[in-house]
Design a protein around this motif. Sequence first.
Motif, mmCIF file in Angstrom:
data_model
loop_
_atom_site.group_PDB
_atom_site.id
_atom_site.type_symbol
_atom_site.label_atom_id
_atom_site.label_comp_id
_atom_site.label_asym_id
_atom_site.label_seq_id
_atom_site.Cartn_x
_atom_site.Cartn_y
_atom_site.Cartn_z
ATOM 1 N N VAL A 318 -35.010 -22.114 51.206
ATOM 2 C CA VAL A 318 -36.208 -21.919 50.383
ATOM 3 C C VAL A 318 -37.168 -23.082 50.667
ATOM 4 C CG1 VAL A 318 -37.080 -21.961 48.003
ATOM 5 C CG2 VAL A 318 -35.031 -20.640 48.570
ATOM 6 N N VAL A 331 -34.314 -18.756 42.765
ATOM 7 C CA VAL A 331 -35.073 -18.407 43.965
ATOM 8 C C VAL A 331 -34.086 -18.131 45.098
ATOM 9 C CG1 VAL A 331 -36.907 -19.089 45.546
ATOM 10 C CG2 VAL A 331 -36.935 -19.918 43.187
ATOM 11 N N THR A 335 -37.214 -17.684 50.640
ATOM 12 C CA THR A 335 -38.502 -17.523 49.967
ATOM 13 C C THR A 335 -39.362 -18.782 50.153
ATOM 14 O OG1 THR A 335 -37.828 -15.842 48.404
ATOM 15 C CG2 THR A 335 -39.503 -17.376 47.626
ATOM 16 N N VAL A 348 -36.799 -14.754 41.840
ATOM 17 C CA VAL A 348 -37.526 -14.345 43.038
ATOM 18 C C VAL A 348 -36.484 -13.987 44.090
ATOM 19 C CG1 VAL A 348 -39.246 -15.003 44.753
ATOM 20 C CG2 VAL A 348 -39.374 -15.951 42.445
ATOM 21 N N GLU A 350 -35.063 -12.384 47.923
ATOM 22 C CA GLU A 350 -35.095 -12.996 49.253
ATOM 23 C C GLU A 350 -36.422 -12.824 49.984
ATOM 24 O OE1 GLU A 350 -31.460 -11.877 51.489
ATOM 25 O OE2 GLU A 350 -30.723 -11.330 49.515
ATOM 26 N N ASN A 351 -36.759 -13.828 50.774
ATOM 27 C CA ASN A 351 -37.891 -13.777 51.710
ATOM 28 C C ASN A 351 -39.217 -13.378 51.086
ATOM 29 O OD1 ASN A 351 -36.191 -14.469 53.903
ATOM 30 N ND2 ASN A 351 -35.451 -12.362 53.906
ATOM 31 N N ALA A 352 -39.414 -13.703 49.815
ATOM 32 C CA ALA A 352 -40.710 -13.451 49.195
ATOM 33 C C ALA A 352 -41.648 -14.609 49.542
ATOM 34 C CB ALA A 352 -40.554 -13.326 47.688
ATOM 35 N N ASN A 380 -37.575 -8.283 47.030
ATOM 36 C CA ASN A 380 -37.354 -8.722 48.402
ATOM 37 C C ASN A 380 -38.613 -8.620 49.249
ATOM 38 O OD1 ASN A 380 -34.788 -9.538 48.660
ATOM 39 N ND2 ASN A 380 -34.072 -7.755 49.793
#
Lengths: 404, 370
Positions: A318, A331, A335, A348, A350-352, A380
């Motif tokens: 992150v 998180v 992300t 939040v 993943e990968n936002a 996601n």
Amino acid sequence: MAVKPECIAMLLAGGQGSRLGILTKNIAKPAVPYGGKYRIIDFPLSNCVNSGIYTVGVLTQYQPLELNDYIGNGQPWDLDRANGGVHILSPYQQIKGTEWYKGTANAIYQNINFIERYDPEYVLILSGDHIYKMDYSKMLDYHKEKNADCTIAMLEVPWEEASRFGLMIVNDDGSISEFEEKPKNPRSNKASMGVYIFNWKKLRKYLIEDEAKEGSGNDFGHDVIPAMHSAGERMFAYQFDGYWKDVGTISSLWDANLDLLNPKVDLDLTDDSWRIYSRSPAAPPHYIGETAKVENSMITEGCEINGDIDFSVLFANVTVEEGAEVRYSIVMPGTVIKKGAVVQYSIVAENAVIEEGAVVGEKPENMADVKEWGVSVIGNGVKIGKGAKVAPNVMIDSDVGGAE
Amino acid sequence: MSAKNVLGIIFSNAYDEALPELTALRTMGSVPFAGRYRLIDFPLSNMVNSGITQVGVITKSNYRSLMDHIGTGKPWDLSRKREGMTILPPFNTSKAGINTGRADALYGSISYISNSNKEYVLFTDCNVVCSMNYDKFIKAHIAKDADITIAYANGIPSKIENGTELFMDADGRVTGTGLVDCYSSSVNYSLKSMIIRRTLLERLLHEAHSAKIDDFETIVSKNIKHLRIYGYEHTGFVRVLDSLQSYYDVSLELLKLENRKQIFTADSPVYTKVRDEVPAIYGIGSSVKNSLIADGCRIDGEVENSILFRGVTVAKGAKIKNSIVMQGTYIGENSTLDCVIIDKAAVLKPNKMLCGDSNYPVYIGKGIVI
């Protein structure tokens, strides 16, 4: 076959976990990330291995791709074995047609052949929905000591919550006298944890009978266990006292993560004698920068932190840029939270990407009506635009444009 | 991929004497580095990420910790039925297991090398920290139709003994080698990684053995005229660890993002043995600045400009500055560390103070209780 296993575990991991909303859109509930580097299923799997149970069947059905991929050959849990080990058991085509797993009992019924291959004395039935550390071998000892046909693990829950659970009324010798399924006026606070040990031969008989029964829901709690009870089989309750949490809702998932930061909560993941294993990504140690302020949080490898983190759990890789704030939030991996953005009371996925100056979630004390407050969830890969605001108690599943 | 046709060889003990403190109990390859790695993780991961599927690890002495770390090669996907990783313990030749130079060490494993059906052999040391794409290295070797290709970097070399400078013509062919004698200006210095055709390597090793030559550098310099020897320049972050001081300096250089980015890239991850530690836990009132922190740490005190390996505990009121604290070490309440390298599983009791200087870091050995 080499040494015959005394007890094998069957882990029911087919649940959708629909109350987790967008978090389980593409993954089964047991694959939901938890605690910085784990997934829910790591807990029952690690419990099995730590309890000396090395043959585990994992029954999957809903969105199994990620879960199957995650479990793989079972190596992270030392379950890649020549004799036993972990086996993924999906519904399959048979000569009489294809059937999904209709209920928990039917799922086991459809895998009688798998269990028979090992011919165990006992079968441990688990679900992949709970966070807890439990020594199943002690429960098995209890089962044998009581000469039971079925032992159900239970824990005492607060009375005000008791009506949400399947309850048991237990005699002084530990035997179960009555079951109550989510009663309005509970007479007991001893709740079933969904962990059962059966004598395999007995269970086999009841599974076959239950399958033949017209109108049965093929469920352990509703059908098989009541049938065994009314037939007068020896049913016992095994008391567990320790941390146990069903992470079936957004708020319970959020709570369960933040419980890890509370020294008063009895869930110690640093305990060497009962380690929780997981599949780890290959990431370097995390970096805490010159401008960062980190307190009361859990941070995983691969993170790059230059902002403020308080009371939060950050998964691997992150990025939190300078001036960004993360409070009371979870998180998930990969992300990015950009400069000056605020993420609070949120989960939040993943990968936002949370763009500069965006604000996600709200403090409960800032609400006009506290009843409307809730944890916000970002799905996601979702991108929250520059300066955008995400209200409390919402689930965002598609990109949100910037404020300007 | 051309790397499929390459046998990788890693010298785990090379230059142990350069880091006597850290290698007293272990090989150079198993020296802890960058918070969660051992030095051998870098060449091993480079090989795997470049597509090399067969790797031999040459050992000489004190290699228990190395074997414990690399095991069957599983974390690098090198635990295989065919090929995979093999540990090559010292072979009992005339010198009874203690090989002195790299040529001698390779000769001890010559049957392993001959039994490989790979066309090329790539060998490398453990004290060079870099992320290197060996596939490009091999392609360059093939493109030049070279007999031997030596990786080098341009810059100010480290002060390791027997540092080799390469002299090359415009085409990159090596015309001469020499001992590095100038440490103030940029030169082309050898990274001691080489690619060579396997059959040629075998011939050279036999020759060297009968001529009682231990060292591969001597073989190279004797053959500059007869063989096509080329240089291959590695650009990007590369550091040679040649002393406790350079170990300290290079470690702390990783606190810079631009350096980290060149070693830990998304498409060539560095693999290591997994220890299943929990994520690092920060307590109320903890303060961490400009530091690398591994999983399993528990921080209640202050940490600045430092590297904490897995499972380090920093108690309340403790202050760690400019230091490297290895796995499982405990720093007691109100204790202070400044410019210290503290090895694994050491204990610093409450209210102690240890200070070195950035030009002379203090080293505390493994398991020591203060």
